[in-house]
Motif scaffolding. Structure first.
Motif, PDB file in Angstrom:
ATOM      1  N   UNK A 279       0.786  -1.219   0.000  1.00  0.00           N
ATOM      2  CA  UNK A 279       0.000   0.000   0.000  1.00  0.00           C
ATOM      3  C   UNK A 279       0.817   1.267   0.000  1.00  0.00           C
ATOM      4  N   UNK A 280       2.144   1.159  -0.075  1.00  0.00           N
ATOM      5  CA  UNK A 280       3.006   2.341   0.013  1.00  0.00           C
ATOM      6  C   UNK A 280       3.777   2.546  -1.288  1.00  0.00           C
ATOM      7  N   UNK A 281       3.777   3.789  -1.767  1.00  0.00           N
ATOM      8  CA  UNK A 281       4.636   4.102  -2.902  1.00  0.00           C
ATOM      9  C   UNK A 281       6.087   4.149  -2.426  1.00  0.00           C
ATOM     10  N   UNK A 282       7.053   4.101  -3.340  1.00  0.00           N
ATOM     11  CA  UNK A 282       8.454   3.943  -2.914  1.00  0.00           C
ATOM     12  C   UNK A 282       9.112   5.178  -2.309  1.00  0.00           C
ATOM     13  N   UNK A 283       8.386   6.310  -2.138  1.00  0.00           N
ATOM     14  CA  UNK A 283       8.979   7.379  -1.325  1.00  0.00           C
ATOM     15  C   UNK A 283       9.002   6.959   0.135  1.00  0.00           C
ATOM     16  N   UNK A 284       8.140   5.986   0.494  1.00  0.00           N
ATOM     17  CA  UNK A 284       8.117   5.477   1.857  1.00  0.00           C
ATOM     18  C   UNK A 284       9.263   4.486   2.009  1.00  0.00           C
ATOM     19  N   UNK A 288      10.883   0.988   0.125  1.00  0.00           N
ATOM     20  CA  UNK A 288      11.988   1.064  -0.831  1.00  0.00           C
ATOM     21  C   UNK A 288      13.339   0.792  -0.190  1.00  0.00           C
ATOM     22  N   UNK A 289      13.571   1.272   1.034  1.00  0.00           N
ATOM     23  CA  UNK A 289      14.863   1.027   1.676  1.00  0.00           C
ATOM     24  C   UNK A 289      14.991  -0.417   2.139  1.00  0.00           C
ATOM     25  N   UNK A 294      17.742  -5.502   1.137  1.00  0.00           N
ATOM     26  CA  UNK A 294      17.759  -6.876   0.628  1.00  0.00           C
ATOM     27  C   UNK A 294      18.662  -6.985  -0.598  1.00  0.00           C
ATOM     28  N   UNK A 295      18.548  -6.036  -1.507  1.00  0.00           N
ATOM     29  CA  UNK A 295      19.363  -6.022  -2.719  1.00  0.00           C
ATOM     30  C   UNK A 295      20.850  -6.016  -2.377  1.00  0.00           C
ATOM     31  N   UNK A 356      15.026   4.639  -5.764  1.00  0.00           N
ATOM     32  CA  UNK A 356      13.965   4.511  -6.770  1.00  0.00           C
ATOM     33  C   UNK A 356      14.535   4.467  -8.180  1.00  0.00           C
ATOM     34  N   UNK A 357      15.571   5.254  -8.423  1.00  0.00           N
ATOM     35  CA  UNK A 357      16.180   5.263  -9.756  1.00  0.00           C
ATOM     36  C   UNK A 357      16.931   3.963 -10.025  1.00  0.00           C
ATOM     37  N   UNK A 358      17.745   3.533  -9.063  1.00  0.00           N
ATOM     38  CA  UNK A 358      18.578   2.342  -9.260  1.00  0.00           C
ATOM     39  C   UNK A 358      17.724   1.090  -9.465  1.00  0.00           C
TER      40      UNK A 358
END
Length: 401
Positions: A279-284, A288-289, A294-295, A356-358
């Motif tokens: 439910x969260x866009x990646x500014x949250x 994203x972090x 994990x990455x 978000x870009x990477x």
């Protein structure tokens, strides 16, 4: 010193579990904002969505904050919700995609939050984190996808059963959408070698099915999901241990977005910062972090410099750069952890915009993550699960070499 011989258990829940129904709906809304925003020519960097869902008997309530395309109307969200419930498979009296009551209560994002997150010159030089918090990433060499074995196989059992159920393969067509699994793995000398206990509780749409009959349907899929030789004569099975499981999903239990955070991540084998993803866009950065952590952890293990790796990232709302980067290789590292920490900050921009870009996160790629784990899944060609790539491993190895 870490224990070498022990038992460890993880659970998974299916897409039809009440909480997972909510996660799916919330992520479908996020995807709709990115999909429709692209059609309207909106800047994907400006889209904001924070969507929470609650479900109960024949009722869905959707609330949250958003900023984005005009075409994501109340009617559109209602249609998206019905399609998601239909795809999951709910057509029972107490929860049916066609006639459940849907209430949409989304409103505009708070301007107080927006002013700290948006990149606006000259006040904000770059996009800030959408919230404060700590996020963890983890990887280990126990499975092909560098995931802990208990959660990896707990997910696989339910994923395979769902595919068979939805494909109406044999008697799997008698199963319902709601199910849970639990796998207890035996470790010897630090390596997973077998399963001592298996739990599968699975809804069935044929009310007269017994636990024995459900086991006859489920057992072949369990055997197929687990490595050869892991199930032995001493393995204990618990299939529908309470008996009949006919009433399932939101009709049997209320669901909420974000209540299965350990299922979504590493099954308890690694720390969790406490923030949910769906439910969260990646500014949250909750989302994203955690994907970035994990990455990085996966690429550390893939590079060969450690067999296990835990990474913590910390953020403050409105602040772009992470407050800290912490690495723990659990005694398996070939390189000092401080060296790895320094290298990670150089090989990847860990600001919210950099992440978000990477990882190319401004896309409608989130509904597919809502069940069977956000991690340990193959990267998709369209950019889904981009955080599962191991393309950064050579750079990490070179940076610490």
């Amino acid at each position: 010193m870490a224990r070498k011989s022990f038992l460890f258990t993880s659970e998974s829940v299916s897409e039809g579990h009440p909480d997972k129904v909510c996660d799916r709906i919330s992520d479908e809304v996020v995807d709709a904002f990115y999909r429709e925003g692209q059609k309207e020519g909106l800047d994907p960097w400006s889209i904001r969505a924070a969507c929470e869902t609650m479900t109960t008997t024949n009722r869905v309530i959707i609330a949250g904050e958003s900023r984005g395309p005009r075409d994501v109307t109340v009617a559109a969200i209602e249609a998206i919700t019905r399609n998601a419930i239909k795809d999951i498979g709910y057509e029972q009296d107490g929860f049916h995609w066609a006639n459940c009551n849907i209430e949409v209560l989304l409103h505009s994002q708070s301007s107080d939050i927006a002013q700290g997150v948006d990149a606006k010159q000259p006040t904000n030089q770059e996009e800030g984190a959408g919230d404060q918090g700590i996020m963890f990433g983890y990887a280990c060499n126990e499975t092909p996808e560098l995931m802990p074995a208990p959660i990896y196989y707990a997910h696989k059992i339910l994923f395979d059963l769902a595919a068979a159920r939805k494909g109406k393969v044999g008697d799997a067509a008698k199963l319902g959408p709601d199910s849970k699994s639990q796998v207890t793995v035996r470790y010897e000398d630090g390596k997973p070698v077998g399963v001592t206990q298996i739990v599968v509780s699975h809804q069935h749409i044929d009310e007269e099915l017994s636990s024995r009959q459900v086991r006859e349907i489920v057992e072949p899929y369990v055997h197929k999901a687990l490595p050869e030789g892991w199930i032995g004569k001493d393995t204990i099975w618990h299939i529908n241990p309470t008996g009949k499981f006919f009433i399932g999903g939101p009709d049997g239990d209320t669901g909420l977005t974000g209540r299965k955070i350990i299922v979504d991540t590493y099954g308890g084998a690694a720390p969790h910062g406490g923030g949910a993803f769906s439910g969260k866009d990646p500014t949250k950065v909750d989302r994203s972090a955690a994907y970035a952590a994990r990455y990085l952890a996966k690429n550390v293990v893939a590079s060969g410099i450690a067999d296990r790796c835990t990474i913590q990232l910390a953020y403050a709302i409105g602040v772009a750069k992470p407050l800290s980067i912490y690495v723990d290789t659990h005694g398996t590292g070939k390189v000092d952890e401080a060296v790895i920490e320094a290298a990670l900050g150089n090989v990847m921009d860990l600001t919210p915009r950099g992440i978000r870009a990477h990882l190319d996160l401004n896309k409608p790629i989130y509904a597919r993550t809502s069940a069977y784990g956000h991690f340990g899944r193959p990267a998709d060609k369209d950019g889904g699960f981009s955080w599962e790539r191991t393309d950064l491993a050579p750079k990490i190895a070179k940076a610490v070499g």
